[in-house]
Design an enzyme around this catalytic site. Structure first.
Site, PDB file in Angstrom:
ATOM      1  N   ASP A 189       4.969  -5.745   1.862  1.00  0.00           N
ATOM      2  CA  ASP A 189       4.311  -4.652   1.169  1.00  0.00           C
ATOM      3  C   ASP A 189       4.673  -3.319   1.824  1.00  0.00           C
ATOM      4  O   ASP A 189       4.402  -3.103   3.003  1.00  0.00           O
ATOM      5  CB  ASP A 189       2.800  -4.886   1.238  1.00  0.00           C
ATOM      6  CG  ASP A 189       2.032  -3.800   0.526  1.00  0.00           C
ATOM      7  OD1 ASP A 189       2.160  -3.704  -0.697  1.00  0.00           O
ATOM      8  OD2 ASP A 189       1.331  -3.029   1.203  1.00  0.00           O
ATOM      9  N   THR A 235       6.674   0.591  -2.567  1.00  0.00           N
ATOM     10  CA  THR A 235       8.063   0.495  -2.130  1.00  0.00           C
ATOM     11  C   THR A 235       8.949   1.301  -3.074  1.00  0.00           C
ATOM     12  O   THR A 235       9.818   2.064  -2.632  1.00  0.00           O
ATOM     13  CB  THR A 235       8.522  -0.978  -2.096  1.00  0.00           C
ATOM     14  OG1 THR A 235       7.563  -1.732  -1.366  1.00  0.00           O
ATOM     15  CG2 THR A 235       9.870  -1.120  -1.445  1.00  0.00           C
TER      16      THR A 235
END
Ligand code: ADP
Ligand code: MG
Length: 549
Positions: A64, A98
């Site tokens: 993550d 991301t």
């Protein structure tokens, strides 16, 4: 460039240092790219995990983006700006961190080429802004609608968000997530509002993921403090205290001189009387359950037990707040102020054994829009990572419901925008056109990276994708990382909220602009803790540069 990225950038030295003009830009861009590179390879279901080891040797394994950046110590201001992108993305929409960071880093990387060609930053910024606006238009036009009744689509949104992060039983978890969000969603005049704080995620290792469950109420990872207390209280009246049920021990320099056994007895008696009075006040309020943020003295526990009042202690502040919302009670910081009006309500409060540990379940709360997801998993690292995935998925489903718009993933929406942006750039002309094209190239970094993670040829993939998107009805074509080919991502049920994609482009573009505006870095060393950091500690060599952006 890959070589330069591996060099630790030692920036803050003794005395004040100043870097100006292109040098300042170059350093900032270098750092931003390094940060983006650190998370890039985690993108998508086939993305790799990162292992982060902190000073104390604690290990976090995650896929993550926001978590990875959070755990890394980044000292350079440009690096911190990149961390902010992830935070903003996380706060605003909860998923797509991301993506946002990769977009920001790639926008800067592509800007660098334009700067090298002597294009002024202000022109790049202008082009980027125009492109960001256009990108949002294109995404909106390509979006589909979703309603709260369309459980299948909502489930696919949860699944898309979790694929690659939750190894098994993602399907079952998706149902749970959709149910949780549906339970807290409120619809007034066709408009859906969701207060995500009403969904609490609690984790407990020691069982299979399939054992995860949705609880109508709140779970506390605590046990009832005294064995003489009831283990289950029906029609609970809950006192929420953020004060200790203890007599404060004397300050270190205070002295109490006790010279005779009588005095000692008097002292003990007085303490006992004070604790007894506290418990009496609680009893008088009508409470039959006490949730205390601080400690509860053994004697106080004994008195409470005698009154048939159950209690838990040292409850997290965030849990206190959640309980106050759910039971509609008030957190009280002085025992003497406690009255019946402050008490929260729940149908049942009781202790249950979960994986050998006791947990307290507060069920049938006064506020029915209060649910918990109990995440189970085999090991600590697994439950931690599943908890993060569940968070992202909860937010994604909520995002999609709130504005009722979805797009297809797998880089399909990004490629659609890239193709449309290049057409748009043609109509602008001049140097600004180059900046818009650089923006289009940046969006293609998403499908390119997905292709890379799947072991596909990135160049071929992009060429094929472009062709599909230029043709009619190609807007859903993206990178299927499991089948290792390009295909219709809508049909593959890879679906994401529009707002996640819009936010990623917005925050990515904003930080790129912020970095491009800086042409002077002045670093003072007298204040701040910058100089205490070991050299280059924010940028472990190899830790970030290895992926060659
Ligand atoms: P982020 O932090 O940006 O959400 P993730 O690691 O969650 O990063 O990856 C999200 C990306 O993975 C999105 O572009 C999404 O469309 C893509 N994705 C998710 N599932 C699939 C799939 N089955 N095939 C291809 N791409 C997928
Ligand atoms: Mg995600």
């Amino acid at each position: 460039m890959a070589e330069a990225a591996q060099q630790p950038v030692v920036f803050l030295t003794e005395g004040t240092k100043r870097t100006r003009g292109r040098d300042a830009q170059r350093i900032n861009i270098l750092i931003a790219k390094a940060v983006a590179n650190a998370v890039k390879s985690t993108l998508g279901p086939k993305g790799m995990d990162k292992m982060i080891v902190d000073d104390l040797g604690d290990v976090t394994i995650s896929n993550d983006g926001a978590t990875i950046l959070d755990e890394m110590t980044i000292d350079h201001p440009a690096g911190k700006m990149m961390v902010e992108v992830a935070k903003t993305q996380d706060d605003e929409v909860g998923d797509g961190t991301t993506t946002a960071v990769v977009l920001a880093g790639t926008l800067l990387k592509n800007a660098e080429k334009l700067l090298d060609d002597e294009i002024h930053p202000s022109i790049i910024i202008k082009g980027y802004r125009a492109a960001a606006t256009k990108a949002k238009e294109v995404m909106l036009a390509a979006a589909d609608n979703v309603s709260s009744k369309d459980k299948k689509t909502l489930r696919n949104i949860a699944l898309t968000s979790m694929t690659g992060k939750v190894a098994e039983s993602a399907e079952a978890l998706s149902d749970l997530i959709v149910d949780a969000i549906s339970a807290v969603a409120e619809e007034t005049e066709g408009k859906i509002t969701i207060d995500i704080d009403n969904v609490k995620v609690e984790k407990k290792q020691g069982a299979a993921l399939t054992e995860s469950e949705l609880i109508q109420g709140i779970i506390l990872d605590k046990e009832i403090v005294h064995s003489g207390m009831p283990k289950k209280v029906k029609n609970a009246k809950i006192a929420l205290l953020d004060v200790a049920l203890e007599i404060k021990s004397p300050e270190t320099d205070a002295k109490i001189e006790i010279t005779s056994p009588d005095q000692l007895q008097a002292f003990v008696d007085q303490e006992e009387a004070m604790l007894r009075k506290m418990v009496e006040t609680i009893k008088k309020s009508g409470a039959n359950f006490v949730v205390c943020q601080k400690g509860i003295d053994d004697l106080a526990q004994h008195f409470l037990a005698k009154e048939g009042i159950a209690a838990v202690r040292r409850v997290k502040q965030s849990d206190m707040k959640a309980l106050a919302r759910a039971t509609q009670g008030k957190i009280v910081s002085r025992i003497n102020d406690l009255t019946a009006a402050d008490l929260g309500n729940a149908a049942v409060v009781g202790e249950k054994k979960i994986a050998g540990d006791e947990m307290v379940f507060v069920e049938g709360c006064k506020n029915p829009k209060s649910v918990s997801v109990l995440v189970r998993g085999g090991s600590e690292h697994i439950v931690d990572e599943v908890e993060r995935a569940v968070h992202d998925a909860l937010m994604s489903v909520a995002d999609a419901l709130k504005d009722g718009k979805i797009v297809s993933g797998g880089g399909s929406i990004e490629e659609e925008v890239a193709v449309k942006l290049r057409e748009f750039a043609q109509t602008i002309g001049g140097k600004e056109q180059l900046a818009i094209e650089a923006f289009a190239d940046t969006l293609e970094e998403i499908p390119r990276t997905l292709a890379e993670t799947a072991g596909m040829d990135p160049l071929d993939t992009i060429v094929n994708l472009r062709a599909k998107h230029k043709a009619k009805d190609g807007k859903h074509i993206g990178v299927d990382v499991f089948k290792q080919k390009i295909s219709n991502m809508k049909e593959a049920n890879v679906i994401e909220p529009l707002s996640v994609k819009i936010q990623a482009v917005t925050s990515g573009a904003e930080v790129a602009e912020m970095v491009l505006r800086i042409d002077d870095i002045i670093a003072g060393s007298s204040k701040g803790k910058g100089t205490e950091m070991p050299q280059g500690s924010g940028m472990p060599p190899g830790g970030m540069g290895g992926m060659g952006m």
